[in-house]
Design an enzyme around this catalytic site. Structure first.
Site, PDB file in Angstrom:
ATOM      1  N   GLY A  15       0.823  -1.200   0.000  1.00  0.00           N
ATOM      2  CA  GLY A  15       0.000   0.000   0.000  1.00  0.00           C
ATOM      3  C   GLY A  15       0.856   1.249   0.000  1.00  0.00           C
ATOM      4  O   GLY A  15       1.820   1.342   0.763  1.00  0.00           O
ATOM      5  N   THR A  43      -2.131   7.440   1.349  1.00  0.00           N
ATOM      6  CA  THR A  43      -1.800   8.553   2.244  1.00  0.00           C
ATOM      7  C   THR A  43      -0.779   8.143   3.300  1.00  0.00           C
ATOM      8  O   THR A  43       0.232   8.826   3.498  1.00  0.00           O
ATOM      9  CB  THR A  43      -3.078   9.061   2.935  1.00  0.00           C
ATOM     10  OG1 THR A  43      -4.014   9.469   1.942  1.00  0.00           O
ATOM     11  CG2 THR A  43      -2.768  10.236   3.841  1.00  0.00           C
ATOM     12  N   GLY A  75       1.006   5.119   3.447  1.00  0.00           N
ATOM     13  CA  GLY A  75       2.177   4.472   2.855  1.00  0.00           C
ATOM     14  C   GLY A  75       3.169   5.470   2.278  1.00  0.00           C
ATOM     15  O   GLY A  75       4.386   5.319   2.439  1.00  0.00           O
ATOM     16  N   GLU A  89       0.675  -0.731  16.395  1.00  0.00           N
ATOM     17  CA  GLU A  89       0.436   0.509  17.142  1.00  0.00           C
ATOM     18  C   GLU A  89      -0.424   1.495  16.362  1.00  0.00           C
ATOM     19  O   GLU A  89      -1.257   2.204  16.937  1.00  0.00           O
ATOM     20  CB  GLU A  89       1.773   1.170  17.499  1.00  0.00           C
ATOM     21  CG  GLU A  89       1.658   2.411  18.361  1.00  0.00           C
ATOM     22  CD  GLU A  89       1.141   2.097  19.760  1.00  0.00           C
ATOM     23  OE1 GLU A  89       0.093   2.672  20.141  1.00  0.00           O
ATOM     24  OE2 GLU A  89       1.766   1.285  20.457  1.00  0.00           O
ATOM     25  N   VAL A  93      -4.810   1.990  16.214  1.00  0.00           N
ATOM     26  CA  VAL A  93      -5.690   2.724  17.140  1.00  0.00           C
ATOM     27  C   VAL A  93      -5.026   4.042  17.523  1.00  0.00           C
ATOM     28  O   VAL A  93      -3.878   4.061  17.967  1.00  0.00           O
ATOM     29  CB  VAL A  93      -5.973   1.916  18.425  1.00  0.00           C
ATOM     30  CG1 VAL A  93      -6.884   2.711  19.364  1.00  0.00           C
ATOM     31  CG2 VAL A  93      -6.601   0.575  18.098  1.00  0.00           C
ATOM     32  N   LYS A 147     -11.672  -0.341  17.005  1.00  0.00           N
ATOM     33  CA  LYS A 147     -10.597   0.084  17.905  1.00  0.00           C
ATOM     34  C   LYS A 147     -10.881  -0.326  19.342  1.00  0.00           C
ATOM     35  O   LYS A 147      -9.969  -0.698  20.084  1.00  0.00           O
ATOM     36  CB  LYS A 147     -10.415   1.600  17.790  1.00  0.00           C
ATOM     37  CG  LYS A 147      -9.940   2.046  16.409  1.00  0.00           C
ATOM     38  CD  LYS A 147     -10.028   3.542  16.234  1.00  0.00           C
ATOM     39  CE  LYS A 147      -9.565   3.971  14.842  1.00  0.00           C
ATOM     40  NZ  LYS A 147      -9.751   5.433  14.605  1.00  0.00           N
ATOM     41  N   GLY A 154      -4.639  10.834  10.128  1.00  0.00           N
ATOM     42  CA  GLY A 154      -3.807  11.613   9.215  1.00  0.00           C
ATOM     43  C   GLY A 154      -2.589  10.826   8.802  1.00  0.00           C
ATOM     44  O   GLY A 154      -2.097   9.962   9.543  1.00  0.00           O
TER      45      GLY A 154
END
Length: 437
Positions: A14, A17, A19, A134, A137, A210, A312
């Site tokens: 991938g 955004t 990757g 990590e 979530v 999550k 983000g």
């Protein structure tokens, strides 16, 4: 800077955004990463859906791109697989193949972990490989590793969190401006906080995934998304926000995971996601905009707060990179990350046994005996009333009732019985209340 050791070889699945940001950070921080790990990191392949897509001059050789993700996973010269594609399949097939072959995996795939994390952990145990996640979530917030490692000497009793930035932005906007849900959602979409189809966020699916991951780590029990009670926040109105303000509260979409006795006294786990009123004095109440925060309560450590950007490309890539460093160090030293801890095997407590409080707004006929009839319904269901507020008269009379804590099943039955009362014209809203006495 040369370490003298052979590079740890990475394959990236991938390059969207997240990757793309991983590639940039690997390039920009290459020297520091080499120093931290003790060997350089080398990207040897990147699997993408389309080869010809514009990728903004990424600092990587275009010859490394391929559409054959499974072929990349199976290559003998790959040490660590980084998956940022998302979804259940084919990601599950790719990661299972990698882990069984003894290759470390770093993933941000919350949906897969929440639906079938068990198969990934089993594959990791079978292959003697690391599984890090990590970034699945709360984005850049260091949260899972503290639950997975730092708090293993303690007993976590409750985890309460705001883990979806889109819904937190919407509810924060409604609270600040008095806007309705539709208007706040439109603003979130324009600013890029909400997807064109926001269903996964506003209906609570993202937060539920999550919540399952958090509960699994906190309570040493395998919890899936199907175990999580889920209620979205599309029904929250400007009137609800105003009513919350009158109570000194705000409304947040919360994930709540709690360990405690069920109705028979057996230790169990309750996991739920829903909008709730919380006092403005609560640590989570001041979390605004698209930020995330998780409030952890442990017996020895007491209350702990984790706060930061939960989404983000760059924040999420930061969490991915931290996992890459950990996996690479383990490869070099011949060690492994802590394995899955699911020894407790605690049963899942149904939502009906979760103890909470309700805020109920009723449109009623303003005539003698209304309060007595309404109070009788609460008493019949063994629910104690904390406060009652009445406004308006005649055809516009409104009763706002806040209960003391009671099992959710009793509270739900109370609401259904209220609907059947002839003096109740409608139930304007029902919201849970958390974080207060």
């Amino acid at each position: 800077m040369s370490s003298g050791k052979p590079a740890v070889r990475l394959a990236l699945l991938g390059c969207g955004t997240v990757g793309s940001e991983v590639v940039r950070l690997l390039h920009d921080q290459a020297e520091d990463l080499t120093a931290r790990i003790g060997a350089p990191l080398e990207v040897v392949g990147v699997a993408v859906r389309r080869l010809g897509r514009e990728r903004g001059n990424l600092p990587i050789d275009p010859a490394l791109f391929t559409t054959d993700a499974l072929g990349l996973v199976k290559r003998d010269d790959v040490d660590v697989i980084i998956e940022v594609v998302g979804g259940i399949e084919p990601a599950r097939t790719w990661l299972t193949e990698a882990l069984r072959a003894g290759k470390s995996v770093v993933t941000a795939n919350k949906a897969l972990l929440a639906e079938d994390g068990a198969s990934l952990h089993d594959a990791a145990a079978e292959g003697g490989a690391d599984l890090y996640y990590e970034a699945s979530v709360a984005g850049a917030i260091p949260l899972l590793r503290p639950l997975r490692e730092s708090l293993h000497g303690d007993r976590v009793t409750r985890v309460t969190g705001i883990v979806n930035g889109t819904t937190n932005f919407i509810l924060s906007s409604m609270d600040a401006t008095g806007a309705g849900f539709g208007e706040a959602l439109e603003e979130a979409t324009e600013l890029g906080y909400a997807e064109a189809d926001p269903t996964a966020d506003v209906e609570g699916f993202d937060a539920a995934a999550k919540a399952a991951i958090l509960a699994s780590l906190a309570f040493h029990t395998r919890v899936t998304a199907a175990d999580v009670f889920r209620e979205g926040m599309t029904g929250v109105t400007a009137a609800d926000i105003a009513s919350a303000k009158e109570m000194g509260c705000t409304i947040k979409l919360l994930c709540i995971a709690q360990r405690g006795p069920d109705s028979t006294g057996q230790e169990s786990v309750s996991v739920r996601v829903h909008p709730a009123m919380i006092p403005r004095s609560h640590p989570l109440a001041g979390v605004g905009d698209a930020f995330n925060a998780v409030f952890v309560e442990a017996e020895a450590a007491g209350p702990l707060m984790f706060y930061g950007r939960g989404a983000g490309g760059t924040p999420t890539a930061s969490a991915v990179l931290g996992d890459i460093v950990a996996a690479a160090r383990n490869r070099l030293s011949g060690t492994r990350a802590p394995s899955e801890s699911s020894y407790a095997h605690l049963p899942i407590r149904p939502i009906g046994e979760a103890v909470t409080r309700y805020h109920i707004s009723l449109d009623v006929a303003d005539k003698q005996g209304v309060l007595a009839s309404v109070a009788g319904v609460f008493a019949d269901n063994e629910v104690s009333i904390a406060t009652v507020r009445q406004s308006g008269r005649d055809e516009d009379a409104t009763l706002v009732i806040v209960t003391h804590g009671a099992p959710d099943a009793n509270l739900h039955a109370t609401v259904e019985d209220l609907r059947a009362l002839p003096i109740v014209r409608s139930i304007a809203s029902v919201l849970r209340v958390e974080g207060g006495s």
